[in-house]
Motif scaffolding. Structure first.
Motif, PDB file in Angstrom:
ATOM      1  N   GLY A 351       0.797  -1.023   0.062  1.00 42.84           N
ATOM      2  CA  GLY A 351      -0.025   0.056  -0.136  1.00 42.84           C
ATOM      3  C   GLY A 351       0.865   1.199   0.008  1.00 42.84           C
ATOM      4  N   PRO A 352       1.535   1.754   1.090  1.00 42.60           N
ATOM      5  CA  PRO A 352       2.578   2.825   0.957  1.00 42.60           C
ATOM      6  C   PRO A 352       3.489   2.776  -0.047  1.00 42.60           C
ATOM      7  N   LEU A 353       3.870   1.710  -0.774  1.00 37.82           N
ATOM      8  CA  LEU A 353       4.788   1.621  -1.886  1.00 37.82           C
ATOM      9  C   LEU A 353       3.991   1.894  -3.110  1.00 37.82           C
ATOM     10  N   ALA A 354       2.634   1.509  -3.171  1.00 37.22           N
ATOM     11  CA  ALA A 354       1.776   1.986  -4.265  1.00 37.22           C
ATOM     12  C   ALA A 354       1.701   3.417  -4.271  1.00 37.22           C
ATOM     13  N   GLU A 355       1.335   4.005  -3.079  1.00 36.64           N
ATOM     14  CA  GLU A 355       1.150   5.361  -2.960  1.00 36.64           C
ATOM     15  C   GLU A 355       2.456   6.309  -3.427  1.00 36.64           C
ATOM     16  N   ALA A 356       3.566   5.689  -2.969  1.00 27.87           N
ATOM     17  CA  ALA A 356       4.723   6.466  -3.426  1.00 27.87           C
ATOM     18  C   ALA A 356       5.036   6.420  -5.003  1.00 27.87           C
ATOM     19  N   PHE A 357       4.718   5.117  -5.403  1.00 28.90           N
ATOM     20  CA  PHE A 357       4.850   5.078  -7.121  1.00 28.90           C
ATOM     21  C   PHE A 357       3.880   5.770  -7.928  1.00 28.90           C
ATOM     22  N   GLY A 358       2.740   6.022  -7.148  1.00 27.17           N
ATOM     23  CA  GLY A 358       1.753   6.859  -7.876  1.00 27.17           C
ATOM     24  C   GLY A 358       2.286   8.457  -7.886  1.00 27.17           C
ATOM     25  N   ALA A 359       2.889   8.941  -6.656  1.00 28.93           N
ATOM     26  CA  ALA A 359       3.441  10.185  -6.794  1.00 28.93           C
ATOM     27  C   ALA A 359       4.624  10.187  -7.880  1.00 28.93           C
TER      28      ALA A 359
END
Length: 423
Positions: A351-359
């Motif tokens: 989850g946190p990684l997907a958010e970071a990748f989205g940024a």
């Protein structure tokens, strides 16, 4: 000064070997006389070709290449390794100022420690992992997919089914850890930590043992050039062994959720499952090829380690090239990433990684992170020369304690006769 570097391989098949090879080259370039002792025959890195660098191969088998029972026995205590190493050191044409051991878990075994400790020169160990304290070497519960919190070799540790393979493998590793403690006894050890987190963690795990702790960064060997342009890249890149504890699966899952391509450079047990998730896996590549590939295609380099990794070097190398880095909160590399400025420090969860990748879809953000990463690296680059200078400073201090009087860069040392009593 004459330094003996000991590692199990002579090519960069992993972080420890990479540092051993590069430090040997850096020391030779700095004027030291270097003997590189490799345990296992195999490819030899071109960096070891230098006029002041002599290589000695002991031709020992890698324990993973042996039948199971023999590999287990050899891994716990390889008497042949001790014999060959002792003979090789006796045959050196010049006295030794310092011995520096990088690995011992694949061929040397704990049997080489008494040989090294008996020499009339200081011994230094670089802790690339946790083998000096933890039986499985990574202080990680593979049965729970989380970092360990047990005291190594305590009853709870001995009972824990934490090994990535089986309880039988755990028993062998416990035997090796016990042999290591016997081999070192109460001899004082000088150890080098490559990150602050390792220094703090291993300081606690080794409490009560006669260990002196030193802190030296790993070298980053990146050719000086203009920063990359990561905003032109399309993929999140991962470089290294494809395993769960290193978080390779997290990169694939997070990239899928964020709608970004994932590029994997390396190999390992997760290779097929990563491809099944649509990731691009291209296997191992030469360092120069990896650097060119990342500059051309990577928006960021990610290392979402689930274990308390002391590196990885890929994060430092990305920052040096001006590519944003995404590091796990559990890795030592996070210490080099300024969150929101040169990259992102994220919990190793999808989850946190997907958010970071989205940024990272924001070109302006990626460009800003990349420029800041390159600028921060250039302020105090952990170059090979800086690494060699730090090592030589430590070697000289320890050699002085042993009463070794140096005769210049390439000459042998003189001793005052009290060295043999120091261990």
């Amino acid at each position: 000064m004459h330094v003996v570097i000991l590692a199990e391989f002579a090519t960069a098949s992993g972080g420890a070997e990479k540092v051993a090879v590069e430090s040997a080259r850096g020391l030779a370039e700095a004027g030291a006389r270097v003997t590189y002792v490799q345990a296992v025959d195999g490819p030899v890195d071109p960096l070891l070709d230098h006029p002041r660098l002599h290589r000695v191969a002991l031709s020992l088998p890698d324990v993973w290449s042996l039948p199971a029972w023999r590999g287990a026995v050899t891994g716990v205590w390889n008497a042949e390794a001790a014999r060959r190493l002792s003979a090789a050191l006796d045959a050196l044409p010049a006295a030794v100022d310092c011995l520096h051991l990088h690995q011992w878990s694949r061929a040397f075994s704990p049997a080489v420690l008494p040989v090294l400790l008996a020499r009339p020169a200081p011994l230094v160990l670089t802790l690339h992992d946790y083998f000096l304290a933890c039986p499985n070497g990574v202080y990680y519960r593979f049965d729970r997919a989380e970092p360990c919190s047990l005291r190594p070799m305590s009853p709870a540790c001995l009972a824990a089914p934490c090994d990535p393979k089986s309880r039988l493998h755990k028993a062998v590793r416990v035997g090796r850890a016990a042999a290591l403690r016997v081999a070192t006894g109460r001899a004082p050890l000088d150890v080098i930590h490559v990150c602050d987190a390792s220094l703090a963690r291993m300081g606690a795990l080794l409490e009560g043992r006669p260990v002196r702790h030193h802190r030296i960064d790993n070298p980053v060997r990146v050719a000086p050039e203009a920063p990359a342009e990561p905003a032109r890249g399309e993929a999140v890149a991962y470089v290294g062994r494809l395993t769960a504890e290193k978080g390779a699966d997290l990169v694939a899952e997070a990239a899928r959720r964020a709608g970004l391509p994932a590029l994997f450079v390396g190999a390992g047990p997760l290779e097929d499952s990563l491809r099944a998730q649509g990731a691009e896996v291209i296997g191992w590549r030469a360092p120069s090829e990896v650097a060119a590939l990342l500059r051309a295609r990577a928006r960021a380099v990610c290392a979402p380690s689930r274990w308390y990794e002391t590196g990885p070097l890929t994060i430092y190398e990305a920052l040096a090239q001006g590519i944003p880095a995404i590091a796990s909160t559990r890795s030592g590399a996070a210490e080099k990433v300024r969150h929101g400025e040169t990259g992102l420090v994220v919990e190793p969860e999808a989850g946190p990684l997907a958010e970071a990748f989205g940024a990272l879809k924001d070109d302006a953000l990626v460009a800003r992170l990349g420029r800041a990463a390159h600028a921060a690296y250039c302020q105090a680059p952990p170059t090979l020369a800086a690494h060699a200078e730090a090592l030589l400073g430590l070697y000289r201090r320890l050699a002085d304690e042993y009463g070794i009087r140096h005769c210049g860069s390439e000459g042998g040392p003189e001793r005052d006769g009290v060295v043999a009593a120091m261990r």
